[in-house]
Design an enzyme around this catalytic site. Structure first.
Site, short mmCIF file in Angstrom:
data_model
loop_
_atom_site.label_atom_id
_atom_site.label_comp_id
_atom_site.label_asym_id
_atom_site.label_seq_id
_atom_site.Cartn_x
_atom_site.Cartn_y
_atom_site.Cartn_z
N LYS A 158 0.47 6.06 -1.16
CA LYS A 158 0.35 5.60 -2.54
C LYS A 158 0.55 6.72 -3.57
O LYS A 158 0.97 6.46 -4.68
CB LYS A 158 -0.99 4.91 -2.76
CG LYS A 158 -1.05 3.57 -2.03
CD LYS A 158 -2.00 2.62 -2.69
CE LYS A 158 -1.86 1.24 -2.08
NZ LYS A 158 -2.36 1.20 -0.68
N GLU A 213 -4.31 -1.00 -11.72
CA GLU A 213 -5.14 -1.98 -11.02
C GLU A 213 -5.41 -1.43 -9.63
O GLU A 213 -4.69 -0.56 -9.14
CB GLU A 213 -4.40 -3.32 -10.90
CG GLU A 213 -3.46 -3.43 -9.69
CD GLU A 213 -2.30 -2.44 -9.72
OE1 GLU A 213 -1.95 -1.97 -10.83
OE2 GLU A 213 -1.74 -2.14 -8.65
N SER A 242 1.09 4.75 7.44
CA SER A 242 0.96 4.73 5.98
C SER A 242 -0.28 5.43 5.42
O SER A 242 -0.26 5.90 4.29
CB SER A 242 1.02 3.29 5.47
OG SER A 242 -0.02 2.51 6.04
#
Ligand SMILES: *Cc1c(COP(=O)(O)O)cnc(C)c1O
Length: 417
Positions: A107, A129, A394
């Site tokens: 991310k 968010e 990930s």
């Protein structure tokens, strides 16, 4: 092949995708994507689209972004050969280690890129968010890094479930606002961020966390996450001596998967996205949007969504908070419709088992989201012995310890003397 596209249309769209021509000027990936937003939001989206056009591929922006990736995020992340897993599965298994990126997942690639863009656009503050809190943490860190104040909208239900991440955001200098409306989870948090954005589209930059939503976000996030696939491709050639036969990634909104897959679309590699199969195939039991959903508009984008016969968006379930979303990025909807990428699902139990196996075999505690990709890759290895498999790892699983603690470990590899 999906009934949504004729065969020749599908192959033309796939060629366009491989040539880098999608999305088109209206933000569409074939029939999917676009921008379905209320009139009040149009100026904000148009301003962002202009900003992306002007800066994203500008040489000085790219130089700054690449420098931050190297010196702050810690890229390139390693490509790790997994010898014991390879032996157990009868295949050659390679892991792209996004868990080693700063803040523990992919991310951050998107968060730092958009934070730099916010600076260039002259924003005074950033809003974001978050669902599980991972994107909130990445945004808080990236905003601290570039010196912009950050407010993170988070559903009240999620705030309760993810208390440690709320504390992390606060310590990184961000404000975390509880959203009490709607489903009080990720979908409501996105709606609240959008409502805030309209109040001051020039002063506020909205840092969206996945390859979802209205144009230009699916495009912007893909461009910022493609570093995963670009590095993987070169590292496979350098370390494995060849490209993989198959590549796997978990799919929530679809940002780590599109980042891995997009640079590999033109290669002879099977691409497999793995969604959250939850506890079963019934509506509400999973978050397998592509595997079990139908087309519709969700949060500004025409894509595959989980809805009932009346078009009511359904609640989802997954053991992994990061995959728990009733929509998916529109580019994945196209890649599924063209048949280029296959989307399957792994259930909660299978993900848990894969997580344990990876831990014991390779000393890597992976995220529950990521574990879904491992479960599917293991199945593939069984059916394709001797194949070369690339798995997008990930994120790391330290954040999942409170969940994991509820499930007693089943694997004991070292017998006591
Ligand atoms: C958020 C998250 C995901 C799911 O998001 P995508 O946009 O689908 O990549 C997957 N893995 C980890 C570790 C995450 O934190």
């Amino acid at each position: 092949m999906s009934a949504l596209l004729q065969q020749d249309e599908a192959s033309q769209l796939l060629d366009a995708a491989i040539r880098g021509e999608l999305p088109d000027s209206r933000g569409r990936f074939g029939p999917f994507g676009g921008r379905y937003v209320p009139e009040t939001l149009v100026p904000a989206f148009e301003r962002l689209e202009e900003g992306v056009k002007e800066h994203l591929h500008d040489e000085s922006f790219q130089a700054e972004y690449r420098k931050e990736l190297r010196e702050w995020v810690g890229r390139p992340t390693a490509l790790t050969f997994a010898p014991r897993l390879s032996e157990a599965w009868g295949a050659e298994v390679w892991l792209k280690r996004e868990d080693l990126a700063h803040t523990g997942a992919h991310k951050i690639n998107n968060a730092i890129g958009q934070a730099l863009l916010a600076k260039r656009l002259g924003a005074e503050r950033v809003i974001a968010e978050t669902g599980a809190g991972q994107h909130g943490v990445a945004s808080a860190a990236a905003c601290a890094r570039v010196g912009l104040p950050c407010t993170v909208y988070m559903g009240a239900v999620d705030i309760e479930r993810q208390a440690p991440n709320v504390d992390r955001m606060h310590r990184l200098g961000a404000e975390c606002v509880a959203v009490e409306s709607g489903d009080k989870t990720l979908r409501a948090a996105i709606d609240e961020a959008l409502r805030t954005w309209v109040t001051d589209p020039n002063g506020i930059y909205y840092l969206l966390g996945s390859a979802v939503g209205a144009h230009p976000y699916p495009y912007l996030v893909r461009e910022l996450q493609s570093v995963i696939g670009e590095e993987s491709r070169q590292q496979m050639l350098d370390q494995a001596g060849a490209l993989p036969d198959a590549a796997f990634a978990c799919v929530g909104g679809g940002s780590n998967a599109i980042g891995l897959f997009y640079p590999l679309l033109g290669d002879d590699i099977e691409l497999i996205g793995v969604e959250a199969g939850g506890t079963g195939s019934g509506l509400g039991q999973n978050a397998a949007t592509l595997a079990t959903g139908t087309p519709g508009v969700l949060q500004g984008s025409y894509t595959m969504i989980l809805q009932d016969d009346d078009g009511q968006v359904q609640e989802t379930h997954s053991i992994s908070a990061g995959l728990d979303y009733s929509g998916v990025g529109p580019e994945h909807a196209l890649l599924q419709a063209t048949g280029r990428v296959k989307y399957i699902s792994a259930e909660d139990d299978e993900a848990l088992e894969a997580l344990e196996e990876l831990c014991a075999a390779e000393g890597i505690l992976t995220a529950l989201e990521t574990s879904h990709a491992f479960a599917a890759a293991k199945q593939y290895a069984k059916e394709n012995p001797g194949s070369k498999i690339l798995i997008g790892n990930s994120g790391r699983g330290d954040k999942d310890m409170p969940t994991l603690t509820k499930y007693p470990a089943r694997i004991r590899t070292h017998a006591s003397a």
